[in-house]
Design an enzyme around this catalytic site. Structure first.
Site, PDB file in Angstrom:
ATOM      1  CD  GLU A   1      26.969 -52.816 -13.295  1.00  0.00           C
ATOM      2  OE1 GLU A   1      25.922 -52.901 -14.125  1.00  0.00           O
ATOM      3  OE2 GLU A   1      26.800 -52.998 -12.240  1.00  0.00           O
TER       4      GLU A   1
ATOM      5  CD  GLU B   1      27.487 -49.265  -9.528  1.00  0.00           C
ATOM      6  OE1 GLU B   1      26.205 -49.784  -9.509  1.00  0.00           O
ATOM      7  OE2 GLU B   1      28.057 -48.972 -10.359  1.00  0.00           O
TER       8      GLU B   1
HETATM    9  C1  GAL Z   1      24.468 -50.878 -11.303  1.00  0.00           C
HETATM   10  C2  GAL Z   1      25.015 -49.770 -12.349  1.00  0.00           C
HETATM   11  C3  GAL Z   1      24.562 -48.292 -11.867  1.00  0.00           C
HETATM   12  C4  GAL Z   1      23.335 -48.463 -11.305  1.00  0.00           C
HETATM   13  C5  GAL Z   1      23.067 -49.273 -10.423  1.00  0.00           C
HETATM   14  C6  GAL Z   1      21.801 -49.340  -9.930  1.00  0.00           C
HETATM   15  O1  GAL Z   1      24.508 -52.314 -11.813  1.00  0.00           O
HETATM   16  O2  GAL Z   1      26.431 -49.788 -12.211  1.00  0.00           O
HETATM   17  O3  GAL Z   1      24.824 -47.465 -12.865  1.00  0.00           O
HETATM   18  O4  GAL Z   1      22.295 -48.670 -12.306  1.00  0.00           O
HETATM   19  O5  GAL Z   1      23.154 -50.542 -10.786  1.00  0.00           O
HETATM   20  O6  GAL Z   1      21.807 -49.961  -8.306  1.00  0.00           O
END
Ligand code: GAL
Length: 767
Positions: free
Chosen positions: A422, A483
């Site tokens: 990210e 994710e």
């Molecule tokens: C994302 C991140 C993860 C975790 C997640 C929580 O933005 O890449 O490491 O923090 O959010 O939902």
């Protein structure tokens, strides 16, 4: 060449191999050829305070703790602690002696993972500092060794969040913990040795596959003589093919490729077969064996295409979860068995076909288990949103090399993540990471996980954290969602039923959308297990309750959705995504959500058929196994036990019953293993549950469980330990003496449960 001879002389001599104590030392000393690997995981002396005097060999460390690695620099509460409590500089000291056969060799110490910066001293001489907690590193000890007497290795471990080392420099949403948390070994090699091996299967789908074995050789002596490299492929003990060629060393280091052809019928590595072979490489000077290496490999073709991810020519929709490798109480310091278990949970319980090692290279044991279980892996470099200065970026580029060179033989790994998770665009930096990945490993594509679509794509696959719903349409032909859900809907096992149901539905909706369009290669949900984090993230107790399982790896209802997506031929699944309680929901129980791979369900209350349901194909038109949703609001009186029967093609194949009594009926304490090795580190989980009389977890049980442990082992966990959401776990860690361990877990009113574990002899360490 004689096959038995080949095997006999190729076996890397690991002095911890299962031999009687006296014999092992002998074996190590008799070995005139090949490499010697001497694990040094036990008998470390540890202090949480380092001083310059403690770097010196004559320092008196008798007051230090005697510890075994994997080690955490401090035992922690399972939640609600300040991360500063593990951020300090500690010292580890290990004495060792070398076998007589060490003479004339080069000696290295190999660290698999130390959090976060390690300054290494041998016999008082500072060898250097390694910056990085997730990548392996080595120091050469040769010039400073006492070949006949005792040597003292000292490692000063800085576990603070140093802004000069990835992932640090800004906030990150996870904890890194501290200590020597992975294994350590001494490696004794001939002055000319094989530094690494990369076996690359070729023409895998042609019916006539071959194998290129790239060998990296380092030469530091000028003894001359013709060198020969040999490579052989084995199926178990059966040799399949072998080849040999002279080595043309052009400089101190060289890479040379051996080609193994005419392999005959080769079984492919796939999600179902996870078929593995072994490559052995030997380096000889005349008849003398200088070095030997062995690697496990698999033959498969894996690539992202505009039609999705293709494994051995067949499109496989990827369905997985992100995994942090952290555990309650000990952070990352869990040994092989526990690391492997996580892969098992992901593949066999959660039925995932892919895992992402967010956000760093993970334990080799975990990756070995992924190879064995048929669980695909997206592995990525350490980092989280922040990009540091040039020196920091140089470390991140170096991390790409270390990750790939450590893990390139794992057939389970299908994609290298070469971007800081990210992070914003950075043309020069990511040009470097991609170029290095492609140069080292031309067989795999790269990805780089981002959270905005408009970014520059220097990788092969657009890997995107898209937390919205509906998901954005793919903006690139090769597109993988890495994710979703996560922080947008944190959910605890103790949450109310509406939330648990919605959590489940959100994962299901995303996978439904991913299934609607072939261009989505699939999705990796955030995340497998709840994890400890900084105060800037997570719930008020510094846990991100983003897992489909809790921090003890106990499933939440959303885990049932992942489970239910497997073929019923593998397992028939029926997972209610609710607790059977009349009045927990506002107004009262209404909708029963059930995740199942059956095609029809029947619901009975007090043995009266109250509803039937087919999969909800309206909301989940694209899922092969859509969840079932049925309104039971009309049928709650008279209240009683709920039985759900699952049918496939008209035949009942499964049934689950949930008690309507509202009574905690049983307490269970179940160990995952009943035999551990007395190596001081081997560990198993004991799962604790309070259930109804049918075995369904009672989510309101929060009782304090008290433990009594006798025998050569220790408890990882609180004592007493309060269950959360009706369940929890503690771990049992073997000591260094064989014997029988008895753990009695006392529930305040459901009585005790006793667990027996045998601690079997482990070979002693030879250095
Ligand atoms: C994302 C991140 C993860 C975790 C997640 C929580 O933005 O890449 O490491 O923090 O959010 O939902």
């Amino acid at each position: 060449m004689d096959r038995r001879n080949f095997i006999k002389t190729t076996g890397t001599l690991i002095a911890s191999a299962a031999v009687a104590p006296g014999l092992a030392a002998h074996a190590a000393e008799d070995a005139a050829s090949g490499r010697i690997v001497l694990p040094i995981n036990r008998r470390w002396r540890y202090s949480p305070q380092s001083t310059p005097a403690a770097h010196q060999p004559d320092f008196d460390d008798s007051g230090f703790d005697r510890v075994t690695v994997p080690h955490t620099n401090i035992r922690l509460p399972w939640h609600s602690f300040d991360e500063k409590s593990y951020q300090f500089v500690s010292i580890y000291r290990r004495r060792f002696r070398l076998p007589a056969s060490a003479r004339g060799r080069r000696v290295f110490v190999d660290f698999e993972g130390v959090m976060t910066a390690s300054t290494v001293f041998l016999n008082g001489t500072r060898l250097g500092e390694y910056k990085g907690g997730y990548t392996p590193f080595s120091f050469e000890l040769t010039p400073h060794l006492d070949w006949a007497g005792e040597n003292l290795l000292a490692v000063e471990v800085d576990s603070t969040e140093r802004a000069d080392i990835p992932p640090f420099g800004y906030q990150i949403d996870y904890l890194t913990f501290g200590g020597i948390y992975r294994e350590v070994a001494l490696r004794l090699v001939s002055p000319t040795f094989i530094e690494n091996v990369f076996a690359q299967p070729k023409d895998v789908l042609s019916g006539n596959p071959s194998l290129d074995v790239q060998c990296f050789i380092e030469q530091s002596d000028a003894s001359g003589g013709a060198l020969t490299l040999e490579a052989a492929l084995f199926d178990g003990d059966r040799p399949i093919a072998r080849t040999a060629q002279p080595v043309s060393l052009t400089s101190g280091a060289t890479a040379q490729t051996l080609h193994l052809a005419h392999l005959g019928p080769i079984e492919l590595w796939s999600l179902k077969t996870s078929r593995l072979y072994r490559v052995e490489v030997r380096l000889l000077r005349g008849p003398e064996l200088l070095d030997n290496q062995s690697r496990r490999i698999g033959f498969r073709e894996a690539k992202f295409t505009p039609q999705g991810f293709s494994l051995n020519g067949e499109v496989v929709k990827l369905r997985g979860l992100d995994r942090h490798q952290t555990f309650p109480w000990v952070g990352q310091a869990m040994p092989g068995r526990v690391q492997r278990r996580d892969a098992w949970i992901l593949r066999r319980e959660l039925k995932c076909n892919i895992v992402r090692t967010s956000h760093y290279p993970q334990s080799r044991h975990f990756l070995d288990a992924c190879d064995e279980l048929g669980l695909l892996v997206l592995e990525e470099i350490p980092g989280w949103q922040h990009i540091g200065d040039q020196a920091w970026q140089d470390i991140a580029v170096d991390n790409v090399g270390r990750m790939i060179r450590r893990d390139w033989n794992h057939p389970s790994i299908i994609l290298w993540g070469v971007r800081i998770n990210e992070s914003r665009d950075n043309h020069d930096f990511y040009t470097r990471t991609n170029a290095l990945a492609h140069q080292l490993d031309p067989t795999r594509q790269t990805g780089g996980i981002r959270n905005f679509q408009g970014s520059e794509l220097l990788e092969d696959v657009f890997t995107m954290n898209d937390f919205g719903f509906p998901l954005k349409p793919p903006n690139h032909p090769l597109y993988l969602n890495t994710e979703f859900v996560g922080h947008t809907f944190p959910t605890k096992t103790i949450d109310n039923v509406e939330r648990l149901r919605e959590h489940t539905l959100r994962h299901a909706r995303i996978h439904n959308q991913l299934a609607s369009d072939a261009q989505y290669a699939g999705g990796i949900g955030w995340c497998a297990f709840d994890y400890n984090t900084h105060a800037d993230f997570g719930s008020g107790d510094r846990i991100c309750y983003h897992g489909v399982s809790d921090i003890w790896r106990q499933p939440k209802p959303a885990a049932g959705f992942y489970r239910s997506q497997c073929d019923p031929g593998e397992e028939v699944v029926l997972e209610p995504a609710f607790h059977w309680a009349h009045g927990d929901e506002s107004i009262g129980f209404t909708r029963a959500l059930v995740c199942s791979n059956c095609d029809h369900l029947k619901f009975y209350i007090q043995d009266q058929l109250v509803a039937e349901a087919d999969p909800d194909r309206e909301e989940f038109a694209h899922l092969k196994y859509a969840p079932f949703s049925v309104d039971l609001g009309h049928a709650l009186h008279p209240w009683g036990d709920l039985r759900i029967e699952g049918y496939i093609a008209g035949r009942q194949v499964i049934a689950r019953t949930l008690s309507g009594r509202g009574v905690d009926s049983q307490f269970t304490a179940v160990p995952e293993d009943t035999r551990l090795l007395a190596d001081g580190a081997d560990t198993t989980r004991v799962v604790l549950r309070v259930t109804d009389e049918y075995g369904a977890v009672r989510p309101f049980a929060s009782d304090a469980i008290r433990f009594e442990l006798t025998g050569p082992a220790t408890l990882i966990g609180d004592n007493p330990f309060a269950l959360a959401g009706g369940a929890g776990a503690i771990w049992i860690r073997a000591g260094e003496t064989p014997g029988n361990v008895q753990l009695t877990a006392h529930h305040p009113y459901l009585g005790p449960q006793t667990v027996e574990i045998e601690i079997a002899p482990a070979p002693p360490e030879q250095a």
